[in-house]
Write an enzyme that holds these catalytic residues in place. Structure first.
Site, mmCIF file in Angstrom:
data_model
loop_
_atom_site.group_PDB
_atom_site.id
_atom_site.type_symbol
_atom_site.label_atom_id
_atom_site.label_comp_id
_atom_site.label_asym_id
_atom_site.label_seq_id
_atom_site.Cartn_x
_atom_site.Cartn_y
_atom_site.Cartn_z
ATOM 1 N N CYS A 134 16.840 -39.683 46.486
ATOM 2 C CA CYS A 134 16.973 -40.406 45.224
ATOM 3 C C CYS A 134 15.737 -41.266 44.942
ATOM 4 O O CYS A 134 15.566 -42.328 45.544
ATOM 5 C CB CYS A 134 18.232 -41.280 45.306
ATOM 6 S SG CYS A 134 18.457 -42.364 43.899
ATOM 7 N N CYS A 148 16.387 -44.716 43.488
ATOM 8 C CA CYS A 148 16.843 -45.706 44.473
ATOM 9 C C CYS A 148 15.684 -46.188 45.345
ATOM 10 O O CYS A 148 15.582 -47.364 45.647
ATOM 11 C CB CYS A 148 17.893 -45.093 45.406
ATOM 12 S SG CYS A 148 19.184 -44.172 44.579
ATOM 13 N N ASP A 149 14.831 -45.275 45.774
ATOM 14 C CA ASP A 149 13.903 -45.603 46.855
ATOM 15 C C ASP A 149 12.423 -45.536 46.474
ATOM 16 O O ASP A 149 11.569 -45.879 47.284
ATOM 17 C CB ASP A 149 14.143 -44.641 48.044
ATOM 18 C CG ASP A 149 15.566 -44.768 48.584
ATOM 19 O OD1 ASP A 149 16.110 -45.879 48.528
ATOM 20 O OD2 ASP A 149 16.124 -43.761 49.057
#
Ligand SMILES: Cc1cc2nc3c(=O)[nH]c(=O)nc-3n(C[C@H](O)[C@H](O)[C@H](O)COP(=O)(O)OP(=O)(O)OC[C@H]3O[C@@H](n4cnc5c(N)ncnc54)[C@H](O)[C@@H]3O)c2cc1C
Length: 328
Positions: A138, A141-142
């Site tokens: 993701c 997200c990261d």
């Protein structure tokens, strides 16, 4: 063995969607029973460290700590949590039957399915161990953890291309590893990524291995590079600190196969409009299992809230008929 007690609602899954549904149905005094799962209670966020985009935590929060809070909040409002898997569902009729790994058949007037989805994996031996340590599924997200670093994205479809473009905000170079001889993404997205100066596309290539080394803080190994192999057998070693895998996602729907309508393209459980109502009365679905698109903790939690409110309305409207059926 079958319980005789009929629960108002059984929630299957304990990610952000399931626990949020537990908090809301608990506060509505419906005494939810949550089958949290045996292998991964807490859901996907249990696999990650810093969650920096969940509102309310300006400094970020570790995934497992966040999910512990979700669980405690659901329990505070009376949710009963069993760390068991649902193995079989009978969703027809006013009283639903849920068979669990403890051998019991639990009965309920309504069910919320929040079993999440599973990212397709590359199948490399150290993939699981490196997840959250440079390997991610993701970019939203990261991605920000990779400021001024080189990263690789695996995949050639729309989501891989989107991930690659998103990562150009942070990374110095994004290596897009594509198995085929062209991108499968829509033309507009493909053109955009091909024109981007910081994306290098490697066609007809696969990742054969991910190199890692021990982190200075002693918290295990982290990604330091990839070994790619192309169709002619040429091997290359690329030093990257991040590997993003975007080769598809499978909603966990095997439990409801043949009982609920699924979306033909995404395989997600179909719900009506913005509600959580599935094709079966009294059965609701929430979180990544209905969402081919956004798949974030906040959207899953919001969807759990929707399902809980739909359950409340359903039970309020159909209570007399249900009670009659249940006592028949
Ligand atoms: C490594 C990683 C990092 C991420 N980082 C972020 C981030 O920083 N921010 C963000 O917003 N999102 C992040 N995400 C995405 C986010 O985790 C998901 O969108 C979110 O968890 C989806 O919630 P969910 O409740 O729908 O499903 P999940 O969290 O997947 O939970 C599904 C639950 O269902 C249970 N289950 C499955 N089958 C059964 C069964 N038969 N019986 C009982 N239980 C069952 C599982 O045990 C699990 O508890 C990340 C995802 C990953 C993989």
């Amino acid at each position: 063995m079958s319980e005789t007690h009929i629960h108002d609602v059984i929630i299957i899954g304990s990610g952000p969607a399931g626990y949020t549904a537990g908090i809301y149905t608990g506060r509505a005094n419906l005494k939810p029973l949550i089958l949290a799962g045996m292998l991964e209670p807490g859901g996907e966020l249990m696999k990650t460290t810093a969650v920096e985009n969940y509102p309310g935590f300006p400094e970020g929060i570790d995934g497992p700590d966040l999910m512990e809070n979700f669980q405690a909040q659901a329990e505070r409002f009376g949710a009963e949590i069993l760390f068991e898997d649902a193995t079989k569902l009978d969703l027809e009729g006013p009283v639903k039957k849920v068979t669990a790994t403890d051998g019991e058949i639990y009965l309920a007037r309504s069910v919320i399915i929040s079993t999440g989805s599973a990212h397709r994996k590359l199948g490399l031996p150290n993939e699981e161990a490196l997840s959250g340590r440079g390997l991610s599924y993701c970019a939203t997200c990261d991605g920000s953890f990779f400021e001024d670093q080189e990263v690789a994205v695996v995949g050639g479809g729309d989501s891989a291309v989107e991930e690659a473009l998103f990562l150009t905000k942070f990374a110095t170079t994004v290596h897009l590893i594509v198995r085929g001889d062209k991108l499968r993404a829509s033309k507009i997205m493909a053109d955009r990524v091909l024109a981007h100066g910081r994306v290098r596309v490697r066609y007809e290539s696969e990742i054969a291995a991910i190199a890692s080394c021990a982190m200075a803080n002693g918290a295990g190994e982290a990604v330091v590079g990839i070994k790619t192999v192309d169709r002619s057998g040429n091997i290359d070693h690329v030093p990257v600190s991040g590997v993003f895998i975007a080769i598809g996602n499978d909603p966990r729907t095997s439990l409801v196969a043949g009982q609920l309508e699924l979306d033909r393209f995404s395989g997600c459980i179909k719900v009506m409009g913005r509600s959580s109502q599935t094709s079966q009365r009294g059965v609701f679905a929430a979180g990544d299992v209905i969402d081919p698109m956004y798949r974030q903790a906040i959207t899953a939690a919001a969807s759990g809230c929707v399902a809980a409110q739909d359950v409340e309305h359903y039970l309020a409207e159909s209570a007399p008929a249900h009670l009659e059926a249940a006592s028949a």
